[in-house]
Design a protein around this motif. Structure first.
Motif, PDB file in Angstrom:
ATOM      1  N   LYS A 163       0.825  -1.207   0.000  1.00 34.95           N
ATOM      2  CA  LYS A 163       0.000   0.000   0.000  1.00 34.95           C
ATOM      3  C   LYS A 163       0.868   1.268   0.000  1.00 34.95           C
ATOM      4  O   LYS A 163       0.501   2.278  -0.583  1.00 34.95           O
ATOM      5  CB  LYS A 163      -0.913  -0.014   1.216  1.00 34.95           C
ATOM      6  N   TYR A 164       2.034   1.208   0.641  1.00 37.11           N
ATOM      7  CA  TYR A 164       2.895   2.386   0.790  1.00 37.11           C
ATOM      8  C   TYR A 164       4.108   2.366  -0.132  1.00 37.11           C
ATOM      9  O   TYR A 164       4.873   3.317  -0.160  1.00 37.11           O
ATOM     10  CB  TYR A 164       3.369   2.501   2.241  1.00 37.11           C
ATOM     11  N   ARG A 165       4.289   1.290  -0.846  1.00 35.38           N
ATOM     12  CA  ARG A 165       5.488   1.084  -1.657  1.00 35.38           C
ATOM     13  C   ARG A 165       5.698   2.182  -2.702  1.00 35.38           C
ATOM     14  O   ARG A 165       6.772   2.779  -2.776  1.00 35.38           O
ATOM     15  CB  ARG A 165       5.373  -0.284  -2.335  1.00 35.38           C
ATOM     16  N   ILE A 166       4.694   2.452  -3.510  1.00 35.77           N
ATOM     17  CA  ILE A 166       4.827   3.454  -4.576  1.00 35.77           C
ATOM     18  C   ILE A 166       4.972   4.865  -4.003  1.00 35.77           C
ATOM     19  O   ILE A 166       5.887   5.600  -4.395  1.00 35.77           O
ATOM     20  CB  ILE A 166       3.637   3.371  -5.558  1.00 35.77           C
ATOM     21  N   PRO A 167       4.113   5.281  -3.057  1.00 34.91           N
ATOM     22  CA  PRO A 167       4.300   6.631  -2.508  1.00 34.91           C
ATOM     23  C   PRO A 167       5.668   6.826  -1.843  1.00 34.91           C
ATOM     24  O   PRO A 167       6.286   7.874  -2.003  1.00 34.91           O
ATOM     25  CB  PRO A 167       3.174   6.773  -1.485  1.00 34.91           C
ATOM     26  N   VAL A 168       6.143   5.828  -1.102  1.00 36.22           N
ATOM     27  CA  VAL A 168       7.454   5.950  -0.458  1.00 36.22           C
ATOM     28  C   VAL A 168       8.553   6.048  -1.514  1.00 36.22           C
ATOM     29  O   VAL A 168       9.485   6.849  -1.381  1.00 36.22           O
ATOM     30  CB  VAL A 168       7.711   4.762   0.502  1.00 36.22           C
ATOM     31  N   ALA A 169       8.445   5.257  -2.568  1.00 37.61           N
ATOM     32  CA  ALA A 169       9.455   5.310  -3.632  1.00 37.61           C
ATOM     33  C   ALA A 169       9.466   6.681  -4.308  1.00 37.61           C
ATOM     34  O   ALA A 169      10.532   7.250  -4.562  1.00 37.61           O
ATOM     35  CB  ALA A 169       9.206   4.217  -4.666  1.00 37.61           C
ATOM     36  N   ILE A 170       8.299   7.221  -4.568  1.00 36.25           N
ATOM     37  CA  ILE A 170       8.218   8.524  -5.241  1.00 36.25           C
ATOM     38  C   ILE A 170       8.710   9.636  -4.323  1.00 36.25           C
ATOM     39  O   ILE A 170       9.607  10.404  -4.680  1.00 36.25           O
ATOM     40  CB  ILE A 170       6.780   8.799  -5.720  1.00 36.25           C
ATOM     41  N   TYR A 171       8.129   9.711  -3.126  1.00 35.00           N
ATOM     42  CA  TYR A 171       8.490  10.809  -2.226  1.00 35.00           C
ATOM     43  C   TYR A 171       9.903  10.651  -1.667  1.00 35.00           C
ATOM     44  O   TYR A 171      10.639  11.636  -1.546  1.00 35.00           O
ATOM     45  CB  TYR A 171       7.474  10.939  -1.093  1.00 35.00           C
ATOM     46  N   GLY A 172      10.269   9.432  -1.304  1.00 31.23           N
ATOM     47  CA  GLY A 172      11.620   9.206  -0.764  1.00 31.23           C
ATOM     48  C   GLY A 172      12.704   9.537  -1.775  1.00 31.23           C
ATOM     49  O   GLY A 172      13.689  10.222  -1.455  1.00 31.23           O
ATOM     50  N   SER A 173      12.536   9.075  -3.017  1.00 26.80           N
ATOM     51  CA  SER A 173      13.548   9.371  -4.036  1.00 26.80           C
ATOM     52  C   SER A 173      13.556  10.857  -4.371  1.00 26.80           C
ATOM     53  O   SER A 173      14.614  11.443  -4.612  1.00 26.80           O
ATOM     54  CB  SER A 173      13.312   8.534  -5.288  1.00 26.80           C
ATOM     55  N   ALA A 174      12.373  11.488  -4.362  1.00 28.79           N
ATOM     56  CA  ALA A 174      12.310  12.926  -4.643  1.00 28.79           C
ATOM     57  C   ALA A 174      13.004  13.736  -3.554  1.00 28.79           C
ATOM     58  O   ALA A 174      13.730  14.690  -3.841  1.00 28.79           O
ATOM     59  CB  ALA A 174      10.867  13.378  -4.801  1.00 28.79           C
ATOM     60  N   ILE A 175      12.798  13.341  -2.302  1.00 26.89           N
ATOM     61  CA  ILE A 175      13.439  14.061  -1.195  1.00 26.89           C
ATOM     62  C   ILE A 175      14.955  13.904  -1.257  1.00 26.89           C
ATOM     63  O   ILE A 175      15.698  14.878  -1.146  1.00 26.89           O
ATOM     64  CB  ILE A 175      12.877  13.581   0.159  1.00 26.89           C
ATOM     65  N   LEU A 176      15.434  12.679  -1.445  1.00 30.03           N
ATOM     66  CA  LEU A 176      16.882  12.468  -1.528  1.00 30.03           C
ATOM     67  C   LEU A 176      17.480  13.155  -2.752  1.00 30.03           C
ATOM     68  O   LEU A 176      18.575  13.714  -2.690  1.00 30.03           O
ATOM     69  CB  LEU A 176      17.204  10.974  -1.535  1.00 30.03           C
ATOM     70  N   PHE A 177      16.762  13.119  -3.859  1.00 33.54           N
ATOM     71  CA  PHE A 177      17.230  13.790  -5.068  1.00 33.54           C
ATOM     72  C   PHE A 177      17.281  15.302  -4.840  1.00 33.54           C
ATOM     73  O   PHE A 177      18.231  15.977  -5.235  1.00 33.54           O
ATOM     74  CB  PHE A 177      16.313  13.446  -6.245  1.00 33.54           C
ATOM     75  N   GLY A 178      16.274  15.827  -4.169  1.00 32.70           N
ATOM     76  CA  GLY A 178      16.261  17.254  -3.855  1.00 32.70           C
ATOM     77  C   GLY A 178      17.360  17.636  -2.888  1.00 32.70           C
ATOM     78  O   GLY A 178      18.013  18.674  -3.032  1.00 32.70           O
ATOM     79  N   LEU A 179      17.609  16.787  -1.874  1.00 33.54           N
ATOM     80  CA  LEU A 179      18.688  17.070  -0.934  1.00 33.54           C
ATOM     81  C   LEU A 179      20.052  17.081  -1.599  1.00 33.54           C
ATOM     82  O   LEU A 179      20.937  17.838  -1.196  1.00 33.54           O
ATOM     83  CB  LEU A 179      18.673  16.048   0.197  1.00 33.54           C
ATOM     84  N   SER A 180      20.213  16.262  -2.626  1.00 27.93           N
ATOM     85  CA  SER A 180      21.496  16.256  -3.335  1.00 27.93           C
ATOM     86  C   SER A 180      21.711  17.559  -4.101  1.00 27.93           C
ATOM     87  O   SER A 180      22.819  17.872  -4.497  1.00 27.93           O
ATOM     88  CB  SER A 180      21.598  15.063  -4.284  1.00 27.93           C
ATOM     89  N   HIS A 181      20.645  18.341  -4.304  1.00 26.66           N
ATOM     90  CA  HIS A 181      20.741  19.627  -4.989  1.00 26.66           C
ATOM     91  C   HIS A 181      20.654  20.802  -4.022  1.00 26.66           C
ATOM     92  O   HIS A 181      20.492  21.945  -4.429  1.00 26.66           O
ATOM     93  CB  HIS A 181      19.635  19.743  -6.046  1.00 26.66           C
ATOM     94  N   LEU A 182      20.762  20.523  -2.730  1.00 27.49           N
ATOM     95  CA  LEU A 182      20.637  21.569  -1.724  1.00 27.49           C
ATOM     96  C   LEU A 182      21.704  22.645  -1.885  1.00 27.49           C
ATOM     97  O   LEU A 182      21.472  23.808  -1.581  1.00 27.49           O
ATOM     98  CB  LEU A 182      20.700  20.960  -0.322  1.00 27.49           C
ATOM     99  N   SER A 183      22.858  22.262  -2.413  1.00 30.63           N
ATOM    100  CA  SER A 183      23.932  23.252  -2.592  1.00 30.63           C
ATOM    101  C   SER A 183      23.570  24.274  -3.677  1.00 30.63           C
ATOM    102  O   SER A 183      24.179  25.341  -3.750  1.00 30.63           O
ATOM    103  CB  SER A 183      25.233  22.552  -2.967  1.00 30.63           C
ATOM    104  N   ASN A 184      22.581  23.974  -4.533  1.00 28.52           N
ATOM    105  CA  ASN A 184      22.151  24.930  -5.553  1.00 28.52           C
ATOM    106  C   ASN A 184      21.280  26.039  -4.973  1.00 28.52           C
ATOM    107  O   ASN A 184      21.053  27.051  -5.633  1.00 28.52           O
ATOM    108  CB  ASN A 184      21.351  24.221  -6.656  1.00 28.52           C
ATOM    109  N   PHE A 185      20.787  25.842  -3.776  1.00 27.85           N
ATOM    110  CA  PHE A 185      19.854  26.795  -3.164  1.00 27.85           C
ATOM    111  C   PHE A 185      20.555  28.122  -2.912  1.00 27.85           C
ATOM    112  O   PHE A 185      21.624  28.175  -2.345  1.00 27.85           O
ATOM    113  CB  PHE A 185      19.308  26.234  -1.846  1.00 27.85           C
TER     114      PHE A 185
END
Length: 186
Positions: A163-185
């Motif tokens: 039930k949570y697999r797809i949302p966790v994959a989408i949001y978790g990967s998006a958060i980690l991907f966004g954090l990897s770009h934190l230096s662009n902020f």
């Protein structure tokens, strides 16, 4: 050259969190774009190595072998199937936002004001160059490979919770991907 070593040592890892750490270390290994120093007189080769295209292709190759070693397979037969809630206006809005984002990211170095970026840039002065081409290719390969790996790992890690697999994959990967770009902020 590291593909056999990685497949032997990282391939047997089945814990999703350890796989996530592996991706982090692979990003450190392949994310540094300027490891290979080639004489600038060889314009294409220098640009491919200096901009990180070779490192990105190496990470993509490594990803293919690791994903296979982890027991996952690529499915090239993905088809677009409209869901009952699909709306063309939402797709159009996403395409417009993506176009605005691409244009803004390309021309933000000239001025931070959005009005100037969109309407004050002299496009006639731009010309094709090898470094510009390779600078555009590298993030397309490297960052999308990293994002793919994150999605695969989250899907595997939450396999017991369908039930949570797809949302966790989408949001978790998006958060980690966004954090990897934190230096662009900023």
């Amino acid at each position: 050259m590291l593909v056999p070593i990685a497949v032997v040592h990282v391939g047997p890892i089945k814990n999703w969190f350890l796989c996530l750490l592996t991706i982090y270390f692979l990003d450190i290994q392949y994310g540094d774009a300027q490891n290979l120093a080639i004489n600038p007189d060889f314009r294409w080769l220098h640009s491919l190595t200096y901009q990180g295209v070779i490192a990105a292709i190496a990470l993509l190759t490594m990803t293919c072998f690791l994903v296979k070693a982890w027991g996952y397979h690529f499915n090239p037969n993905l088809k677009f199937i409209k869901s009952p809630s699909f709306q063309k206006k939402i797709l159009l809005a996403l395409l417009i936002m993506a176009t605005v984002d691409l244009f803004y990211n390309e021309f933000i170095n000239y001025d931070k004001a959005i009005w100037t970026v969109f309407f004050g840039v002299d496009i006639g002065s731009f010309k094709f160059s090898i470094p510009n081409l390779t600078a555009a290719i590298e993030p397309g390969i490297l960052e999308e490979t990293e994002r793919y790996l994150l999605i695969v790992i989250f899907l595997a890690g939450f396999n017991r919770f369908p039930k949570y697999r797809i949302p966790v994959a989408i949001y978790g990967s998006a958060i980690l991907f966004g954090l990897s770009h934190l230096s662009n902020f900023g």
